[in-house]
Design a protein around this motif. Structure first.
Motif, PDB file in Angstrom:
ATOM      1  N   LYS A   1     -26.538-100.872  -4.845  1.00 19.64           N
ATOM      2  CA  LYS A   1     -25.805-100.953  -6.111  1.00 19.64           C
ATOM      3  C   LYS A   1     -26.380 -99.980  -7.137  1.00 19.64           C
ATOM      4  O   LYS A   1     -25.643 -99.302  -7.853  1.00 19.64           O
ATOM      5  CB  LYS A   1     -25.884-102.388  -6.646  1.00 19.64           C
ATOM      6  N   VAL A   2     -27.716 -99.910  -7.189  1.00 18.08           N
ATOM      7  CA  VAL A   2     -28.368 -98.969  -8.100  1.00 18.08           C
ATOM      8  C   VAL A   2     -28.001 -97.529  -7.722  1.00 18.08           C
ATOM      9  O   VAL A   2     -27.716 -96.698  -8.589  1.00 18.08           O
ATOM     10  CB  VAL A   2     -29.895 -99.166  -8.069  1.00 18.08           C
ATOM     11  N   ALA A   3     -27.994 -97.243  -6.423  1.00 14.86           N
ATOM     12  CA  ALA A   3     -27.637 -95.900  -5.968  1.00 14.86           C
ATOM     13  C   ALA A   3     -26.191 -95.566  -6.335  1.00 14.86           C
ATOM     14  O   ALA A   3     -25.879 -94.430  -6.705  1.00 14.86           O
ATOM     15  CB  ALA A   3     -27.843 -95.788  -4.459  1.00 14.86           C
ATOM     16  N   ASP A   4     -25.293 -96.563  -6.247  1.00 11.79           N
ATOM     17  CA  ASP A   4     -23.887 -96.339  -6.619  1.00 11.79           C
ATOM     18  C   ASP A   4     -23.771 -95.974  -8.099  1.00 11.79           C
ATOM     19  O   ASP A   4     -22.957 -95.111  -8.474  1.00 11.79           O
ATOM     20  CB  ASP A   4     -23.063 -97.595  -6.327  1.00 11.79           C
ATOM     21  N   ASN A   5     -24.559 -96.636  -8.923  1.00  7.62           N
ATOM     22  CA  ASN A   5     -24.515 -96.342 -10.371  1.00  7.62           C
ATOM     23  C   ASN A   5     -24.945 -94.902 -10.642  1.00  7.62           C
ATOM     24  O   ASN A   5     -24.334 -94.204 -11.467  1.00  7.62           O
ATOM     25  CB  ASN A   5     -25.426 -97.313 -11.136  1.00  7.62           C
TER      26      ASN A   5
END
Length: 259
Positions: free
Chosen positions: A120-124
């Protein structure tokens, strides 16, 4: 003891790096077993136990959504405990398989809780176009995954080696002898698991009938059967596509002759 536990943890860490180095089979017991033997001062036992566990875990590969028992943790700790207790391959799989099942359960917790959060952090960061941070998170996730295996092996060997040695020494001889017999059946189980994934109508005549006949009645060694199999492969399979094209050309020429 702590130094050996640390080095065994490093071996598990190295095995998990298999996914980052092009899936070169670093994680297999036949590779990690001798390394465990080197750390524990018994290379010969490490080679034998690693080869035995390799046959037993031969079909343990991740296919689709299936996650097999963790052969890295199970193989390293199974080999280590078998060497420490002095029982060798006879009890290696008996120790390795339950450990591998426990390790895959811990793996699943990490995969279902930690990795999705990092994803999720990588998607952001990806939405912001920050490629560098996406790469950093990707590498950090891989490092954490390897570290989890390091900790499992390090803690498992540190806590369980002495207790496991006492437990194995308390096993009656009749059970140990039964385990020795069962060890002889493990290669058959491993090959059966592998055959279940690859078997089809085209393979059955060669695998079951030709291979069995050559081994049982003509006493041909396994290496000889393997070489014969390679010859059959290279004579029956077209690796270039030229045979298919040649067949197409012949059909077209026959059609032209009809006119």
């Amino acid at each position: 003891m702590m130094l050996k536990a640390f080095l065994l943890g490093c071996i598990a860490f190295l095995g998990k790096c298999d996914l980052a180095t092009g899936t070169n089979q670093l994680q297999r017991p036949i590779i990690l077993g001798p390394l465990v033997g080197l750390v524990l001062g018994d290379l010969d036992a490490g080679i034998k136990i690693g080869a035995t566990l390799e046959l037993a875990f031969l079909g343990s590969y991740s296919v689709g959504a299936f996650i097999p028992p963790n052969v890295i943790v199970g193989g390293v700790l199974g080999t280590a405990f078998a060497i420490v207790t002095g029982k060798g391959p006879a009890v290696a799989f008996t120790m390795a398989f339950p450990i591998a099942l426990l390790a895959v359960a811990i793996d699943n917790i990490f995969f279902s809780l930690v990795r999705p959060l990092l994803g999720k952090v990588a998607d952001n960061y990806a939405e912001k176009g920050n490629v560098h941070m996406v790469s950093v998170i990707h590498m950090a996730t891989g490092f954490l995954t390897c570290t989890v295996l390091f900790l499992m092996v390090f803690i498992g060997f540190s806590v369980g080696s002495d207790a496991m040695k006492k437990f194995v020494e308390a096993i009656p001889a009749v059970i140990t002898n039964g385990l020795t017999i069962a060890t002889g059946l493990l290669p058959g189980i491993g090959f059966a698991m592998l055959a279940q994934m690859i078997m089809n109508k085209k393979v059955v005549p060669f695998f079951f009938f030709l291979g069995f006949v050559l081994s049982a009645y003509f006493k041909l060694p396994v290496v000889g059967i393997a070489l014969l199999g390679l010859i059959i492969i290279f004579t029956t399979i077209d690796f270039t596509g030229k045979k298919t094209q040649l067949a197409t050309d012949v059909v077209e020429e026959d059609d032209d002759d009809d006119f």
